[in-house]
Design a protein around this motif. Structure first.
Motif, PDB file in Angstrom:
ATOM      1  N   ASP A 179      -5.774   1.397  -6.744  1.00  0.00           N
ATOM      2  CA  ASP A 179      -7.209   1.716  -6.671  1.00  0.00           C
ATOM      3  C   ASP A 179      -8.024   0.794  -7.566  1.00  0.00           C
ATOM      4  O   ASP A 179      -9.101   0.330  -7.184  1.00  0.00           O
ATOM      5  CB  ASP A 179      -7.455   3.174  -7.075  1.00  0.00           C
ATOM      6  CG  ASP A 179      -6.987   4.137  -5.991  1.00  0.00           C
ATOM      7  OD1 ASP A 179      -6.755   3.662  -4.856  1.00  0.00           O
ATOM      8  OD2 ASP A 179      -6.833   5.335  -6.296  1.00  0.00           O
ATOM      9  N   SER A 180      -7.510   0.521  -8.771  1.00  0.00           N
ATOM     10  CA  SER A 180      -8.294  -0.307  -9.686  1.00  0.00           C
ATOM     11  C   SER A 180      -8.344  -1.754  -9.200  1.00  0.00           C
ATOM     12  O   SER A 180      -9.324  -2.461  -9.432  1.00  0.00           O
ATOM     13  CB  SER A 180      -7.728  -0.220 -11.107  1.00  0.00           C
ATOM     14  OG  SER A 180      -6.517  -0.939 -11.192  1.00  0.00           O
TER      15      SER A 180
ATOM     16  N   GLU B 160       0.821  -1.219   0.000  1.00  0.00           N
ATOM     17  CA  GLU B 160       0.000   0.000   0.000  1.00  0.00           C
ATOM     18  C   GLU B 160       0.844   1.254   0.000  1.00  0.00           C
ATOM     19  O   GLU B 160       0.532   2.248  -0.638  1.00  0.00           O
ATOM     20  CB  GLU B 160      -0.943  -0.006   1.219  1.00  0.00           C
ATOM     21  CG  GLU B 160      -2.169  -0.871   0.982  1.00  0.00           C
ATOM     22  CD  GLU B 160      -2.976  -1.112   2.241  1.00  0.00           C
ATOM     23  OE1 GLU B 160      -2.439  -0.946   3.357  1.00  0.00           O
ATOM     24  OE2 GLU B 160      -4.155  -1.474   2.097  1.00  0.00           O
TER      25      GLU B 160
ATOM     26  N   GLY C 286     -12.051   0.139  -3.913  1.00  0.00           N
ATOM     27  CA  GLY C 286     -12.689   0.682  -2.717  1.00  0.00           C
ATOM     28  C   GLY C 286     -12.668  -0.259  -1.522  1.00  0.00           C
ATOM     29  O   GLY C 286     -12.933   0.157  -0.399  1.00  0.00           O
TER      30      GLY C 286
END
Lengths: 236, 259
Positions: A215-216, A194, A220
């Protein structure tokens, strides 16, 4: 975006075990690619193919537009490697080793500066054999930077380091990226992935099960959730 | 996150020239060998003790020729075997165990550069060994045949090739612990029965015939012919060359860089 490293449909079998089973991923130029995956996913085998230590049974490997298998010295000078097993001669002292390795390059970095930066100077009088795991990691990382590489392969660079040591390594890896180096990091640490990854690859059972920007890939959700849902036994 | 930048190649290093890489690695290996106490014992102290011992006694018989001349030539062969075979096999075996060979394979040095550096380092250590033994031998009355010195150099070089190839064959195929045990055992066996210090003609009949085909006896016989009689021993040269060729072919096929 152009890629500095491209692995396409790699297959590699050891006896009955398929270590790589159609593995495909790439590492964009000047970015940090983090490769996550459980033990036995084939991460180390993939890195070995990328640095020319192994040859896939099928598929193509391109690093800086070159096939790394039996590539020449000029290619090897453009690629920095930190192996999981270390590979550092045991009987010597850290600074003697770094000075020696720097002589294999035409215009190496300042050995003393790199050694200070990674805290190698703190254990300069200890032979490599007697270094702790974390000290060996720092030394191996310093060695990988000596030739100002264009592509840097780091196989679990922060494994076994204390929190300060990890932070030092992450800062340094980010700095390399900011200077334009393509970095490929294999890791078991979600935190590491991360913090560092511009590009994320998740491997399972010799294949890529997710690849893209962080992100992809996560969409989320937490990276941990995504990872476990993709790599649990029985997950396809 | 930073914006992607294309690496600026002018700030990149590139590889040092092949000559510089190999010399650097050879210098590093010589430094490591000379720092290693046990290795110095086998490479220098034991051969020197053998020479002094042989010069002070009349047994075992070394056959025809002045005793100190025959002994010094044999001890030089022992030095070559110590450095090219025993030391090289052990260091390569452990380098393989600890993934040093893999690591150096991905640096600009590469695998072929590493092998070249090992041969060069061995020759450099032999220069030191032969220098010490020559001075010691001279002090004990050694007088080599000047006409045979070129032949002796030829045997040292060809012998080094053959024994380094044998060392790599051993180190590249067995576990490090097995390499350590076998390399030392072979050194002792060749010393006693391989026609090195005691010429094979002075060994018991059965042993003598076998020893004729060993690289140890080939090397030592060649050095004795050169330095005692000033002659080129072609039969011995063929024996050493054959071992060098066989070991090189086998090592190239069987050597595994991974443990």
């Amino acid at each position: 975006m152009t890629s500095a490293v491209t692995l396409s449909d790699l297959h590699r079998t050891f006896g009955q075990v398929a270590a790589l089973d159609g593995l495909t991923w790439s590492a964009p130029v000047g970015r940090i690619t983090a490769v996550l995956g459980p033990n036995g996913a084939g991460k180390t085998t993939a890195i070995e193919c990328a640095v020319g230590l192994g040859r896939p049974d099928r598929g193509t490997v391109r690093v800086l537009d070159t096939d790394p298998w039996q590539a020449g010295a000029e290619h090897r000078a453009r690629v920095g490697v930190m192996l999981q097993a270390g590979g550092l001669p045991n009987g010597t002292r850290p600074l003697r080793l770094l000075r020696h390795l720097s002589r294999l390059y035409a215009d190496p970095v300042d050995v003393d500066a790199v050694a200070r930066r990674l805290g190698v100077t703190d254990f300069a009088s200890t032979t490599v054999r007697r270094l702790s795991g974390g000290q060996k990691q720092r030394l191996a990382l310093a060695a990988s930077l000596l030739g100002r590489p264009e592509v840097l392969f780091l196989d679990e660079p922060a494994a076994g380091l204390d929190p300060h040591g990890r932070l030092d390594v992450w800062d340094l890896v980010a700095e390399q990226r900011d200077a334009g180096t393509t970095v490929v990091v294999t890791t078991h640490s979600f935190e590491e992935a991360e913090r560092l990854a511009d590009h994320l690859v998740i491997m399972n059972a010799g294949r890529t099960v997710a690849e893209g920007t962080p992100d992809s890939v996560t969409g989320g959700r937490s990276l941990e959730d995504v990872y476990f849902s993709l790599t649990r036994k029985g997950a396809a | 996150m930073s914006t992607p930048t294309t690496p600026v190649t002018s700030t990149r290093s590139g590889a040092a020239s092949p000559r510089r890489r190999i010399l650097a690695q050879a210098a590093f290996e010589v430094g490591s060998l000379l720092r290693n106490g046990e290795q110095l014992l086998v490479s220098l102290v034991l051969p020197a003790m053998a020479l002094v011992g042989l010069s002070l006694t009349s047994s075992p018989s070394l056959g025809p020729g002045r005793r100190i001349d025959v002994a010094t030539a044999g001890v030089i062969a022992l030095c070559v075997i110590s450095s090219a075979f025993t030391a090289q096999a052990i260091s390569t075996g452990f380098d393989r165990r600890y993934a040093v060979l893999r690591y150096l394979g991905v640096t600009p040095l590469g695998r072929s550069g590493l092998v070249a550096a090992k041969v060069l380092a061995t020759l450099a250590v032999e220069v030191v060994q032969v220098g010490v033994i020559a001075v010691l031998g001279a002090a004990l009355g050694w007088r080599p045949q000047a006409s045979g010195i070129a032949f002796a150099v030829l045997f040292v070089v060809v012998g080094t090739w053959a024994f380094v190839a044998l060392a790599l064959l051993l180190a590249g195929t067995l576990r490090a612990e097995a390499v350590l045990a076998i390399a030392n055992l072979v050194w002792v066996l060749l010393l006693g029965l391989g026609g090195v210090i005691v010429p094979r003609t002075e060994l018991p009949a059965g042993v003598s015939h076998v020893a004729a085909y060993l690289p140890s006896a080939g090397l030592a016989d060649g050095l004795r012919s050169a330095l005692v009689a000033g002659q080129l021993n072609l039969v011995a040269l063929v024996v050493v060359l054959a071992w060098g060729l066989l070991a090189t072919v086998l090592a190239a096929r069987l050597f595994r860089f991974d443990d």
